[in-house]
Design a protein around this motif. Structure first.
Motif, PDB file in Angstrom:
ATOM      1  N   ARG A   1      -4.668  22.698  -7.700  1.00 15.68           N
ATOM      2  CA  ARG A   1      -3.606  21.854  -8.245  1.00 15.68           C
ATOM      3  C   ARG A   1      -2.793  21.228  -7.125  1.00 15.68           C
ATOM      4  O   ARG A   1      -2.550  21.856  -6.086  1.00 15.68           O
ATOM      5  N   LEU A   2      -2.378  19.993  -7.348  1.00 12.92           N
ATOM      6  CA  LEU A   2      -1.458  19.292  -6.458  1.00 12.92           C
ATOM      7  C   LEU A   2      -0.269  18.856  -7.298  1.00 12.92           C
ATOM      8  O   LEU A   2      -0.439  18.171  -8.323  1.00 12.92           O
ATOM      9  N   ALA A   3       0.932  19.244  -6.867  1.00  7.97           N
ATOM     10  CA  ALA A   3       2.140  18.896  -7.614  1.00  7.97           C
ATOM     11  C   ALA A   3       3.052  18.034  -6.758  1.00  7.97           C
ATOM     12  O   ALA A   3       3.213  18.274  -5.556  1.00  7.97           O
ATOM     13  N   LEU A   4       3.647  17.035  -7.379  1.00  7.35           N
ATOM     14  CA  LEU A   4       4.724  16.260  -6.770  1.00  7.35           C
ATOM     15  C   LEU A   4       6.015  16.806  -7.341  1.00  7.35           C
ATOM     16  O   LEU A   4       6.213  16.803  -8.565  1.00  7.35           O
ATOM     17  N   ILE A   5       6.900  17.313  -6.477  1.00 11.98           N
ATOM     18  CA  ILE A   5       8.079  18.029  -6.949  1.00 11.98           C
ATOM     19  C   ILE A   5       9.361  17.441  -6.369  1.00 11.98           C
ATOM     20  O   ILE A   5       9.360  16.756  -5.356  1.00 11.98           O
ATOM     21  N   SER A   6      10.450  17.747  -7.048  1.00 13.52           N
ATOM     22  CA  SER A   6      11.801  17.523  -6.538  1.00 13.52           C
ATOM     23  C   SER A   6      12.577  18.792  -6.842  1.00 13.52           C
ATOM     24  O   SER A   6      12.873  19.074  -8.003  1.00 13.52           O
TER      25      SER A   6
ATOM     26  N   VAL B   1      -7.257  18.823  -8.383  1.00 19.30           N
ATOM     27  CA  VAL B   1      -7.812  18.237  -7.162  1.00 19.30           C
ATOM     28  C   VAL B   1      -9.047  19.014  -6.714  1.00 19.30           C
ATOM     29  O   VAL B   1      -9.269  20.153  -7.110  1.00 19.30           O
ATOM     30  N   GLY B   2      -9.833  18.368  -5.854  1.00 16.56           N
ATOM     31  CA  GLY B   2     -10.952  19.030  -5.199  1.00 16.56           C
ATOM     32  C   GLY B   2     -10.537  19.443  -3.797  1.00 16.56           C
ATOM     33  O   GLY B   2      -9.808  18.720  -3.110  1.00 16.56           O
TER      34      GLY B   2
ATOM     35  N   GLU C   1     -15.783  21.623  -2.558  1.00 19.25           N
ATOM     36  CA  GLU C   1     -16.949  20.947  -2.017  1.00 19.25           C
ATOM     37  C   GLU C   1     -16.633  20.041  -0.840  1.00 19.25           C
ATOM     38  O   GLU C   1     -17.546  19.469  -0.242  1.00 19.25           O
ATOM     39  N   SER C   2     -15.360  19.854  -0.505  1.00 17.74           N
ATOM     40  CA  SER C   2     -15.024  19.010   0.647  1.00 17.74           C
ATOM     41  C   SER C   2     -15.085  19.837   1.927  1.00 17.74           C
ATOM     42  O   SER C   2     -15.207  21.063   1.887  1.00 17.74           O
ATOM     43  N   LEU C   3     -14.963  19.155   3.047  1.00 15.67           N
ATOM     44  CA  LEU C   3     -14.922  19.846   4.333  1.00 15.67           C
ATOM     45  C   LEU C   3     -13.498  20.245   4.718  1.00 15.67           C
ATOM     46  O   LEU C   3     -13.282  20.727   5.829  1.00 15.67           O
ATOM     47  N   GLY C   4     -12.576  20.040   3.800  1.00 13.95           N
ATOM     48  CA  GLY C   4     -11.196  20.447   4.057  1.00 13.95           C
ATOM     49  C   GLY C   4     -10.154  19.516   3.479  1.00 13.95           C
ATOM     50  O   GLY C   4      -8.998  19.894   3.320  1.00 13.95           O
ATOM     51  N   CYS C   5     -10.543  18.274   3.161  1.00 12.25           N
ATOM     52  CA  CYS C   5      -9.584  17.317   2.602  1.00 12.25           C
ATOM     53  C   CYS C   5      -9.301  17.612   1.130  1.00 12.25           C
ATOM     54  O   CYS C   5      -9.964  18.431   0.498  1.00 12.25           O
ATOM     55  N   VAL C   6      -8.319  16.897   0.616  1.00 13.59           N
ATOM     56  CA  VAL C   6      -7.902  17.037  -0.784  1.00 13.59           C
ATOM     57  C   VAL C   6      -8.387  15.816  -1.539  1.00 13.59           C
ATOM     58  O   VAL C   6      -7.964  14.686  -1.256  1.00 13.59           O
ATOM     59  N   ARG C   7      -9.286  16.006  -2.484  1.00 11.63           N
ATOM     60  CA  ARG C   7      -9.850  14.907  -3.262  1.00 11.63           C
ATOM     61  C   ARG C   7      -9.122  14.754  -4.586  1.00 11.63           C
ATOM     62  O   ARG C   7      -8.780  15.742  -5.231  1.00 11.63           O
ATOM     63  N   MET C   8      -8.944  13.496  -4.992  1.00 15.97           N
ATOM     64  CA  MET C   8      -8.261  13.221  -6.254  1.00 15.97           C
ATOM     65  C   MET C   8      -9.019  12.155  -7.057  1.00 15.97           C
ATOM     66  O   MET C   8      -9.733  11.321  -6.485  1.00 15.97           O
TER      67      MET C   8
ATOM     68  N   LYS D   1      -9.325   8.709  -9.215  1.00 15.94           N
ATOM     69  CA  LYS D   1      -8.837   7.382  -8.848  1.00 15.94           C
ATOM     70  C   LYS D   1      -7.429   7.114  -9.388  1.00 15.94           C
ATOM     71  O   LYS D   1      -6.522   6.728  -8.636  1.00 15.94           O
ATOM     72  N   ASP D   2      -7.217   7.281 -10.681  1.00 18.21           N
ATOM     73  CA  ASP D   2      -5.904   6.998 -11.261  1.00 18.21           C
ATOM     74  C   ASP D   2      -4.835   7.926 -10.690  1.00 18.21           C
ATOM     75  O   ASP D   2      -3.686   7.519 -10.496  1.00 18.21           O
ATOM     76  N   ASP D   3      -5.225   9.172 -10.420  1.00 14.97           N
ATOM     77  CA  ASP D   3      -4.261  10.148  -9.892  1.00 14.97           C
ATOM     78  C   ASP D   3      -3.834   9.799  -8.471  1.00 14.97           C
ATOM     79  O   ASP D   3      -2.645   9.799  -8.141  1.00 14.97           O
ATOM     80  N   VAL D   4      -4.792   9.493  -7.604  1.00 15.53           N
ATOM     81  CA  VAL D   4      -4.452   9.232  -6.213  1.00 15.53           C
ATOM     82  C   VAL D   4      -3.671   7.928  -6.079  1.00 15.53           C
ATOM     83  O   VAL D   4      -2.795   7.794  -5.216  1.00 15.53           O
ATOM     84  N   GLU D   5      -3.976   6.955  -6.934  1.00 11.82           N
ATOM     85  CA  GLU D   5      -3.228   5.696  -6.881  1.00 11.82           C
ATOM     86  C   GLU D   5      -1.791   5.878  -7.358  1.00 11.82           C
ATOM     87  O   GLU D   5      -0.866   5.259  -6.812  1.00 11.82           O
ATOM     88  N   GLU D   6      -1.589   6.745  -8.349  1.00  2.33           N
ATOM     89  CA  GLU D   6      -0.229   7.014  -8.803  1.00  2.33           C
ATOM     90  C   GLU D   6       0.548   7.795  -7.751  1.00  2.33           C
ATOM     91  O   GLU D   6       1.720   7.501  -7.464  1.00  2.33           O
ATOM     92  N   LEU D   7      -0.085   8.800  -7.138  1.00  5.40           N
ATOM     93  CA  LEU D   7       0.578   9.580  -6.094  1.00  5.40           C
ATOM     94  C   LEU D   7       0.924   8.697  -4.898  1.00  5.40           C
ATOM     95  O   LEU D   7       2.002   8.822  -4.309  1.00  5.40           O
ATOM     96  N   PHE D   8       0.019   7.799  -4.534  1.00  6.84           N
ATOM     97  CA  PHE D   8       0.246   6.867  -3.424  1.00  6.84           C
ATOM     98  C   PHE D   8       1.491   6.016  -3.685  1.00  6.84           C
ATOM     99  O   PHE D   8       2.270   5.742  -2.771  1.00  6.84           O
ATOM    100  N   ALA D   9       1.666   5.607  -4.929  1.00 13.09           N
ATOM    101  CA  ALA D   9       2.815   4.778  -5.290  1.00 13.09           C
ATOM    102  C   ALA D   9       4.114   5.572  -5.291  1.00 13.09           C
ATOM    103  O   ALA D   9       5.168   5.069  -4.881  1.00 13.09           O
TER     104      ALA D   9
END
Length: 482
Positions: free
Chosen positions: A347-352, A362-363, A418-425, A427-435
């Protein structure tokens, strides 16, 4: 609580009708009906509003405790101030000539004597008419303000309800409290949170409170109006925009050791794209949010945190206050945004603070995904030069390392190691987090940090604004460990 505390409080604050009401309830518990009735008469419309409402009787206990706590704190400050003033008077008088001597400094002595006899430093906030807290009455066009609180477990929303009641007045006809679900110590923010309570003031100033939680009030509450639901949805969206902008202002100041002059300064092409997306309402919010952070920073420098918070709660022109639709006139999210990644449940959480704004699946890479604290450095659109590359349409590098939070062209790997260490998301999730998450957002990776749930809006309610131009980085080929 002993009624002696409340009795002492109402003596000092006879205009606080909520205090009179609470004291009456204490007397009623002790069987002193005559004293209770007298207190209820002093409470006036507060008594009528609460007795006719569907709110449970114990919902105001937090407010009652705060009344006595605030009173005790003021008394302590008053005693300390008198002690120092007395000492100052002694020192001054020790070095002054007699009062009848030529040139005697009578003005200093009079000023000190006046200060010793003065009352409290701050005017008491009255629950029934707190018109100056946050926004002027004329600035709330529809007279409707909102807040949110955690409901569930040991949380009954008492603090938010007390603040909502305190903010009620002639200029605020409707105050709505939205309910956040809870999980462990977290409050879960959502775009479509249910209305838990509505407090209303009619044209004559009479207050009523209605619970919309059937379990809590043990009643069959009425239906929340469609208008209030629409306004609540718009309010939650604005608070998310404010959270992103507020965090971006903090990030800019950390990077440049100066304050941004506008939203444009935060939304430059790569690599100065602190904000990934912008909106027109950000320009409206910017002056108030900037002033809030400047006041807090100045208070930290001078060591007067309380004064900074007080100044931050004020705006030069309350008629143009950006958060006139929020209880207290300030953005709901007081703390900058952070990202927390839990390796146990993917899980990846955006918090305040203790509030989760988003929770994505996430992967990861199992033990190949490092634990520790990082910050978002590079924010890149199409890190592979195209939206369907192995890093997807968005990438956020972690502290200039070879690790990143990014999209993927292998959506089936989400929830897996399954990644070599990065956090995979996705498409819609990573674009929202990026914003939402500005450059400079802290990132914490570990185990057993988050509950195993998801909190993602429907597609039409996603956080999305205007993408900042030129956020790709054609001069670099990224080799994140994917």
């Amino acid at each position: 609580m002993q009624n002696t505390d409340l009795r002492s409080y109402v003596k000092k604050h006879p205009d606080n009708k909520m205090a009179w009401y609470l004291l009456g309830k204490e007397y009623l518990k002790e069987g002193q009906e005559a004293k209770a009735n007298y207190c209820f008469q002093q409470a006036g419309e507060i008594y009528e509003a609460f007795e006719r409402s569907k709110a449970p009787a114990d919902i105001w206990m937090d407010y009652q405790d705060k009344l006595v706590e605030m009173s005790a704190l003021k008394e302590k400050k008053k005693r300390i101030r008198k002690m120092w003033l007395t000492l100052l008077m002694f020192l001054l008088l020790a070095g002054l000539p007699p009062a009848d001597a030529p040139g005697a400094n009578q003005g200093v002595t009079d000023a000190l004597a006046s200060a010793l006899d003065s009352g409290d430093d701050h005017q008491e906030v009255k629950p029934e008419a707190n018109e100056k807290k946050g926004a002027d009455a004329s600035s709330v066009q529809q007279g409707s303000v909102f807040t949110a609180a955690a409901f569930g477990g040991e949380n009954d929303g008492g603090g938010a309800l007390a603040a909502a009641w305190a903010g009620a007045g002639k200029g605020v006809q409707t105050t709505a409290v939205l309910g956040m679900q809870t999980s462990d110590a977290w409050a879960i923010w959502q775009r479509d949170m249910p209305v838990k309570y509505i407090m209303q003031t009619n044209s004559k100033g009479k207050l009523t409170a209605q619970s919309y939680d059937a379990k809590q009030c043990n009643c069959e509450p009425p239906e929340v109006s469609a208008k209030i639901k629409r306004m609540a949805l718009a309010w939650t969206a604005r608070q998310e925009t404010a959270a992103a902008l507020s965090s971006a202002i903090v990030s800019y100041h950390k990077q440049h050791k100066t304050w941004p002059k506008s939203v444009t300064a935060l939304a430059q092409p790569f690599p100065d794209n602190i904000l990934g997306e912008t909106s027109a309402e950000m320009s409206e919010m910017f002056p108030q949010l900037l002033a809030m952070h400047q006041s807090k920073a100045q208070a930290i420098t001078t060591g007067d945190i309380g004064k900074g918070e007080s100044q931050a709660s004020q705006t030069p022109d309350t008629k143009k206050a950006s958060f006139a639709d929020t209880v207290g006139g300030q953005p709901f999210f007081a703390k900058p945004l952070e990202i927390v990644i839990d390796k146990n449940n993917h899980r990846l959480a955006l918090i305040s603070g203790s509030t989760i704004l988003r929770m994505y699946e996430v992967g990861l890479g199992g033990e190949r995904t490092p634990e520790g604290s990082y910050v978002i450095t590079d924010k890149v659109v199409n890190p592979n030069g195209r939206s369907n590359g192995e890093f997807g349409s968005r990438g956020m590098q972690l502290s200039d390392t070879n690790y990143a939070i990014h999209g993927t062209n292998e959506p089936n790997s989400i929830g897996q190691d399954e990644s070599l260490g990065c956090v995979r998301m996705r498409k819609d999730d990573v674009e929202e987090l990026f914003a939402l998450a500005p450059q400079g957002t802290p990132v914490r990776i570990g185990k057993n940090l988050l509950p195993a749930l998801m909190s993602v809006p429907e597609a039409k309610e996603r956080y999305t604004h205007k993408l900042v131009p030129k956020q790709s980085n054609p001069g670099k080929t990224y080799h994140w460990l994917n």
